[in-house]
Scaffold this motif. Structure first.
Motif, PDB file in Angstrom:
ATOM      1  N   CYS A   1      -7.382   2.149  -1.394  1.00  0.00           N
ATOM      2  CA  CYS A   1      -5.948   2.369  -0.870  1.00  0.00           C
ATOM      3  C   CYS A   1      -5.350   3.259  -1.567  1.00  0.00           C
ATOM      4  O   CYS A   1      -4.255   3.586  -1.182  1.00  0.00           O
ATOM      5  CB  CYS A   1      -5.454   0.939  -0.646  1.00  0.00           C
ATOM      6  N   LEU A   2      -5.528   3.503  -2.871  1.00  0.00           N
ATOM      7  CA  LEU A   2      -4.905   4.442  -3.689  1.00  0.00           C
ATOM      8  C   LEU A   2      -5.532   5.892  -3.799  1.00  0.00           C
ATOM      9  O   LEU A   2      -5.094   6.576  -4.720  1.00  0.00           O
ATOM     10  CB  LEU A   2      -4.719   3.977  -5.161  1.00  0.00           C
ATOM     11  N   ASN A   3      -6.742   5.960  -3.044  1.00  0.00           N
ATOM     12  CA  ASN A   3      -7.223   7.247  -3.285  1.00  0.00           C
ATOM     13  C   ASN A   3      -7.885   7.821  -2.117  1.00  0.00           C
ATOM     14  O   ASN A   3      -8.797   8.700  -1.980  1.00  0.00           O
ATOM     15  CB  ASN A   3      -8.457   6.891  -4.203  1.00  0.00           C
TER      16      ASN A   3
ATOM     17  N   THR B   1       0.835  -1.169  -0.116  1.00  0.00           N
ATOM     18  CA  THR B   1      -0.061  -0.161  -0.253  1.00  0.00           C
ATOM     19  C   THR B   1       0.991   1.174   0.173  1.00  0.00           C
ATOM     20  O   THR B   1       0.699   2.171  -0.773  1.00  0.00           O
ATOM     21  CB  THR B   1      -0.950  -0.001   1.156  1.00  0.00           C
TER      22      THR B   1
ATOM     23  N   ILE C   1      -2.928  10.077   1.314  1.00  0.00           N
ATOM     24  CA  ILE C   1      -2.058  10.586   0.427  1.00  0.00           C
ATOM     25  C   ILE C   1      -1.360  11.859   0.889  1.00  0.00           C
ATOM     26  O   ILE C   1      -0.251  12.102   0.588  1.00  0.00           O
ATOM     27  CB  ILE C   1      -3.047  11.092  -0.870  1.00  0.00           C
TER      28      ILE C   1
ATOM     29  N   ASN D   1       1.361   3.837  -3.445  1.00  0.00           N
ATOM     30  CA  ASN D   1       0.881   5.066  -3.097  1.00  0.00           C
ATOM     31  C   ASN D   1       2.260   6.015  -3.294  1.00  0.00           C
ATOM     32  O   ASN D   1       1.990   7.162  -3.755  1.00  0.00           O
ATOM     33  CB  ASN D   1       0.447   5.499  -1.779  1.00  0.00           C
TER      34      ASN D   1
ATOM     35  N   LYS E   1       2.672   6.497  -7.203  1.00  0.00           N
ATOM     36  CA  LYS E   1       1.466   7.289  -7.777  1.00  0.00           C
ATOM     37  C   LYS E   1       1.837   8.728  -7.525  1.00  0.00           C
ATOM     38  O   LYS E   1       1.620   9.639  -8.365  1.00  0.00           O
ATOM     39  CB  LYS E   1       0.109   6.904  -7.001  1.00  0.00           C
ATOM     40  N   GLN E   2       2.176   9.153  -6.281  1.00  0.00           N
ATOM     41  CA  GLN E   2       2.536  10.312  -6.045  1.00  0.00           C
ATOM     42  C   GLN E   2       3.663  11.185  -6.783  1.00  0.00           C
ATOM     43  O   GLN E   2       3.602  12.050  -7.386  1.00  0.00           O
ATOM     44  CB  GLN E   2       2.750  10.549  -4.577  1.00  0.00           C
TER      45      GLN E   2
END
Length: 389
Positions: free
Chosen positions: A358-360, A146, A365, A150, A153-154
């Motif tokens: 988990c990604l949103n 997770t 974030i 993340n 993605k960031q």
């Protein structure tokens, strides 16, 4: 400035692999080594004008040099039998003792300590190189994947070129991501090609393979990756050397700012390669005592000279407390480990179908952004400047 080291040993075959390793590792910018296997050549060099920062050698070389009386620089005797209890005695009193046959990173760390030269925590990698960053954990269910996804993605969203490398025995990233269409050759084929290009007893030259045909792109993450390995046996047979070859290929390709490595069990060969090669290690812990205790014990084990692990692990490690309640924020971990970043507990992740959640999560974030600002930015100042993290 690189430390100037004189190495004097009987066996010329001891010198060549050591110099090769220094040249092709991070130690290349930290050590300049003059090596000798002949006593006369060593003595002639030591009688010259150049004064080294330290001298390391077999007892016969060191003893002959000490007789000359020019021993104003730090020095150490190499112990053949692995015994370093106490300090050298008799004619060799006054110096240190280093195990001659041990893991090369551990040997070089001992030499650096002799010179009182240590790497800065904020200068983990040269500015023009790919940052190899690994997410590791000493216990299960800590949220490694997770966190790693993340972060990918960031960082990808900031415009960085990111590669996500999953080294778990069973790649769990598919629970979070939909695989794109396409027929990428994948990690299994890349391993085969690396072995083939290396030849018998050789080493593959990083950056010579076109990675485009092996990787997929997750547009939702703005990140490249390998498709999950279908054959579990092939993943389990991936050796320490195989893993190092893959890491070198990714870092030498010239196309990634950051490679994020999501590891499996800490005792696995792949993870041991990661501990050795990656410039930044993010240890993911939870607030339970079991997680903290296991992390502390592994780090203690890594610090021992005969462990076979890397003594520089502690210096490049950062500690992330995951799934933390507000009451846990800012506290010291047990085992004397200090928290570098805290990520929150998200209650909605307890739902059965929580992968995309988990990604949103805005709250999570935000924690990831703070983690990147505080931990990653010092290692890659050239790419973060002006990006507003």
């Amino acid at each position: 400035m690189a430390a100037r080291i004189v190495l004097a040993v009987r066996e010329s075959q001891y010198i060549e692999p050591l110099l090769h390793y220094i040249h092709h590792s991070e130690y290349g910018g930290m050590l300049r080594v003059s090596a000798f296997s002949m006593l006369d050549a060593f003595m002639e060099f030591m009688q010259g004008e150049e004064v080294p920062d330290a001298v390391v050698g077999d007892p016969s070389f060191i003893e002959a040099w000490l007789v000359e009386g020019r021993n104003s620089v730090p020095w150490a005797v190499l112990s053949d039998d692995g015994d370093i209890r106490g300090k050298p005695s008799g004619s060799l009193a006054g110096g240190q003792m280093i195990v001659k046959y041990q893991a090369l990173p551990s040997l070089l760390e001992s030499i650096l300590q002799l010179c009182d030269l240590k790497r800065s925590r904020t200068a983990l990698v040269p500015k023009e190189e790919t940052l190899l960053l690994s997410v590791v954990s000493a216990s299960g269910s800590s949220g490694k994947t997770t966190l790693a996804l993340n972060m990918a993605k960031q960082l990808g969203g900031l415009g960085l070129s990111v590669f996500y490398l999953n080294l778990e025995s069973v790649d769990s990233s598919g629970l979070f991501l939909r695989l794109p269409d396409g027929n990428a050759l994948g990690l299994e084929r890349l391993l085969y090609e690396l072995k083939a290009s290396a030849g018998e007893g050789g080493q593959a030259e990083a950056g010579k393979i076109e990675l485009e045909q092996y990787v997929i792109r997750h547009e939702s993450l703005r990140t490249e990756a390998f498709r999950p390995v279908d054959n579990l046996k092939e993943k389990l047979e991936m050796s320490l050397t195989d893993t190092l070859d893959v890491l070198e290929e990714l870092s030498g390709a010239g196309r990634y700012d950051v490679v994020i490595v999501d590891t499996g069990g800490i005792e696995e060969q792949q993870t041991q390669a990661v501990l050795h090669r990656c410039g930044l290690l993010l240890w993911v812990l939870t607030s339970d005592k079991n997680s903290m205790h296991k992390t502390g014990r592994w780090l203690e084990h890594c610090s021992k000279p005969h462990s076979g692990r890397l003594q520089e692990v502690q210096g490049k490690s950062r500690f992330v407390l995951n799934f933390a309640a507000d009451a846990n924020r800012g506290e010291l971990l047990s085992e004397g480990l200090e928290i570098d970043a805290v990520l929150p507990f998200i209650s909605s992740w307890a739902m059965q179908h929580h992968g995309e959640l988990c990604l949103n999560s805005p709250q999570f974030i935000l924690g990831i952004q703070q983690l990147c600002s505080g931990i990653i930015e010092p290692a890659l100042p050239r790419v973060f400047t002006g990006n507003g993290i």
